[in-house]
Design an enzyme around this catalytic site. Structure first.
Site, PDB file in Angstrom:
ATOM      1  N   LYS A 160       4.797 -14.257   5.453  1.00  0.00           N
ATOM      2  CA  LYS A 160       5.152 -15.201   4.380  1.00  0.00           C
ATOM      3  C   LYS A 160       6.674 -15.150   4.239  1.00  0.00           C
ATOM      4  O   LYS A 160       7.214 -14.799   3.189  1.00  0.00           O
ATOM      5  CB  LYS A 160       4.429 -14.764   3.100  1.00  0.00           C
ATOM      6  CG  LYS A 160       4.576 -15.707   1.927  1.00  0.00           C
ATOM      7  CD  LYS A 160       3.478 -16.729   1.847  1.00  0.00           C
ATOM      8  CE  LYS A 160       3.737 -17.706   0.718  1.00  0.00           C
ATOM      9  NZ  LYS A 160       2.950 -18.922   0.819  1.00  0.00           N
ATOM     10  N   ASP A 195      -0.789 -18.061   4.455  1.00  0.00           N
ATOM     11  CA  ASP A 195      -1.794 -18.832   3.701  1.00  0.00           C
ATOM     12  C   ASP A 195      -2.501 -19.849   4.595  1.00  0.00           C
ATOM     13  O   ASP A 195      -3.739 -19.893   4.629  1.00  0.00           O
ATOM     14  CB  ASP A 195      -1.211 -19.497   2.431  1.00  0.00           C
ATOM     15  CG  ASP A 195       0.237 -19.920   2.578  1.00  0.00           C
ATOM     16  OD1 ASP A 195       0.751 -19.878   3.708  1.00  0.00           O
ATOM     17  OD2 ASP A 195       0.847 -20.308   1.574  1.00  0.00           O
ATOM     18  N   ASP A 204      -5.581  -6.922   5.631  1.00  0.00           N
ATOM     19  CA  ASP A 204      -6.775  -6.502   4.905  1.00  0.00           C
ATOM     20  C   ASP A 204      -7.597  -7.746   4.536  1.00  0.00           C
ATOM     21  O   ASP A 204      -8.812  -7.815   4.753  1.00  0.00           O
ATOM     22  CB  ASP A 204      -6.325  -5.762   3.637  1.00  0.00           C
ATOM     23  CG  ASP A 204      -7.431  -4.922   3.030  1.00  0.00           C
ATOM     24  OD1 ASP A 204      -8.550  -4.928   3.582  1.00  0.00           O
ATOM     25  OD2 ASP A 204      -7.182  -4.248   2.013  1.00  0.00           O
ATOM     26  N   TYR A 210       0.824  -1.211   0.000  1.00  0.00           N
ATOM     27  CA  TYR A 210       0.000   0.000   0.000  1.00  0.00           C
ATOM     28  C   TYR A 210       0.858   1.260   0.000  1.00  0.00           C
ATOM     29  O   TYR A 210       0.331   2.358   0.122  1.00  0.00           O
ATOM     30  CB  TYR A 210      -0.916   0.012   1.230  1.00  0.00           C
ATOM     31  CG  TYR A 210      -1.966  -1.063   1.217  1.00  0.00           C
ATOM     32  CD1 TYR A 210      -1.597  -2.395   1.257  1.00  0.00           C
ATOM     33  CD2 TYR A 210      -3.316  -0.752   1.175  1.00  0.00           C
ATOM     34  CE1 TYR A 210      -2.543  -3.395   1.257  1.00  0.00           C
ATOM     35  CE2 TYR A 210      -4.271  -1.745   1.170  1.00  0.00           C
ATOM     36  CZ  TYR A 210      -3.876  -3.069   1.207  1.00  0.00           C
ATOM     37  OH  TYR A 210      -4.824  -4.054   1.202  1.00  0.00           O
TER      38      TYR A 210
END
Ligand code: NAD
Length: 482
Positions: free
Chosen positions: A176, A209, A233, A129
């Site tokens: 991640k 994930d 988000d 972002y």
């Protein structure tokens, strides 16, 4: 003497925004909230006037004065250079922590996950972002992910402090770092480091994930989750939806100087103007605002009346279920507001009663982030990205190899995979090649720019990155297969 009302800034927003804001303000007034709202106009109306950010300079004056913002959802126009107003406000006011409690209200709101009570603490200013996005070649778009030490430290400490202040037992870090070893790797290393100061709180790590999947399948395993901007988000919408409706979640955006309160959901253009939206998300955001400004008694009164209304089966269309024995009356926004106002002063009889404790106006106070330790930085090479849709990696190597006299061409990669030397014929390639010139010795910026200028005579150069060692540690990753 009675206290002067607390000034707050409000924006009615777009789509269902005005409907849910009106209902929320009426409930706040009926409950005795001691606030003095100042309205600003932002969003669609301003975009239509050609204000690309959706917010005019004068609106910032109110926000900077009151430092408390209750905002209804805004529609973000697609494309055309318009900037997301939500992102602009969060970043301009440095509202670094987005706090999203997601609770299931079983059996009153239908959900597959009856025992869910978790809080997502999402980093709000960085990551993808950061808005650094380019068209690199005719076919490749590039968006840079920016994760800083200071930003990571701030959000991780906030999550631990939030857990402590709210009697939460565990903080889970979702990242991640198996793929993004430097950015997400640093975020997790900081989590481990800061975690040492919070031995009273259980700590765990999930790859995002499987973490997102577990939020959907086993949300009761989680308490406080801290994560980066994009992951946060996504997982907070999953979590809110799993509670029964995205229309139920409120959220706060907290900074050192200002705070913004809103619903998790967007402007719901599909139901705008029909008067049927669930005002609960914005209302629960407003409850968080009341706690933030130290009006805990009013926050409690509204929250408990809200639980009682839900328990009594007074449900808006998004959570009303025909034929189950808990939904008793299907109401519109106005009907829900009236039912809640009638219940002010009442408490839920089945669900846990809310007690916000003693007021602590201003919320959590965090120490300043650590000073950056000076590291010795040495330039030892550069990556130059070139565009070619005709030449393959072997030809590119041949043409640019001798364009740099201070560092040898070490590798060419395409979409992160080595394609020279000894590339694999099966590897799909795009027209964007990363050519890495790397030396054992320190080189100069002058040398880099001279070399890039030479390479630019042969291929379109799309960007350059410097390869540096920090205190002798490599400040860059290798390509797959390097
Ligand atoms: P959305 O959250 O507006 O709607 C998703 C679905 O949930 C729709 O079916 C909608 O009808 C339903 N829904 C949402 N809120 C509801 C409520 N209170 N009561 C009943 N049903 C409700 O998501 P979207 O459609 O992806 O986004 C619409 C617009 O909102 C976009 O322009 C987006 O950029 C913007 N948006 C704004 C914010 C914000 O202002 N903070 C957040 C998310 C999206």
């Amino acid at each position: 003497m009675s206290q002067a009302p607390t000034p707050i800034t409000i924006a009615r927003g777009d789509g269902i925004g005005p409907e849910i804001m009106d209902a929320t303000l009426e409930i706040l007034t009926a409950a005795g909230a001691n606030i003095a709202p100042e309205e600003i106009v932002i969003g669609e109306a301003k975009y239509k006037e050609g204000v690309m950010t959706g917010i005019e300079d004068s609106a910032w004056d109110s926000l900077k004065k009151t430092k408390v913002f209750l905002k209804a959802p805004i529609t973000t126009p697609m494309g055309g250079g318009f900037k997301s107003l939500n992102v602009t406000v969060r970043k301009t006011l440095s509202l670094y922590a987005n706090v999203r409690p997601c609770v299931s209200y079983h059996p009153y709101v239908e959900t597959k996950q009856p025992n869910m009570d978790l809080v997502i603490v999402r980093e709000n200013e960085e990551d993808l972002y950061a808005g650094i996005e380019y068209q690199a070649t005719q076919d490749a778009m590039v968006c840079l992910k920016v994760i800083t030490k200071a930003g990571s430290e701030r959000i991780i400490r906030y999550a631990f402090e939030y857990a402590r202040a709210n009697n939460r037992k565990k903080v889970t870090c979702m990242i991640k770092d198996n793929i993004m070893k430097m950015s997400d790797g640093m975020f997790y290393a900081i989590f481990q480091d800061i975690g040492k100061e919070y031995k009273d709180i259980e700590q765990e790590r999930y790859i995002i994930d499987i973490g997102a999947a577990r939020i959907a399948s086993r949300p009761q395993d989680f308490d406080v989750i801290v994560t980066e901007n994009l992951y946060g988000d996504v997982v907070s919408d999953i979590a809110a939806e799993v509670t029964g409706s995205v229309g139920l979640g409120g959220s706060s955006n907290i900074g050192a100087h200002c705070a913004m309160f809103e619903a998790i959901h967007g402007s719901a253009p599909d139901i705008a103007g029909k008067g049927i939206a669930n005002p609960s998300g914005l209302l629960l955001g407003a409850v968080m605002m009341l706690v933030h400004i130290g009006q805990n008694d009013v926050a409690e009164k509204i929250h408990n009346a809200w639980l009682k209304t839900i328990e009594d089966g007074i449900h808006t269309g998004d959570i009303y279920k025909e034929g189950n024995d808990v939904s008793k009356e299907r109401v519109n926004t106005d009907g829900f507001k009236k039912a809640l106002i009638e219940r002010l002063g009442q408490k839920p009889s089945k669900m846990a009663v809310i007690d916000y404790g003693a007021p602590k106006p201003g919320g959590l106070v965090l120490p300043a982030v650590s000073k950056l330790k000076h590291e010795k930085k040495e330039l030892i090479g550069f990556d130059v990205h070139v565009e070619s849709h005709d030449d393959n990696a072997d030809t590119i190597a041949k043409k640019i190899k001798d364009k740099c006299s201070v560092a040898p061409l070490k590798i060419i990669s395409n979409r992160g995979v080595k394609v020279w030397p000894n590339g694999d014929a099966l590897t799909n390639v795009s027209g964007l090649y990363r050519c890495r010139f790397q030396s054992d010795k320190v080189i100069s910026y002058d040398d880099v720019f001279k070399s890039v200028a030479q390479i630019a005579k042969v291929y379109d150069v799309t960007s350059t990155e410097m390869l540096c060692n920090y205190d002798g540690r490599k400040g860059f990753t290798l390509s797959q297969g390097e």
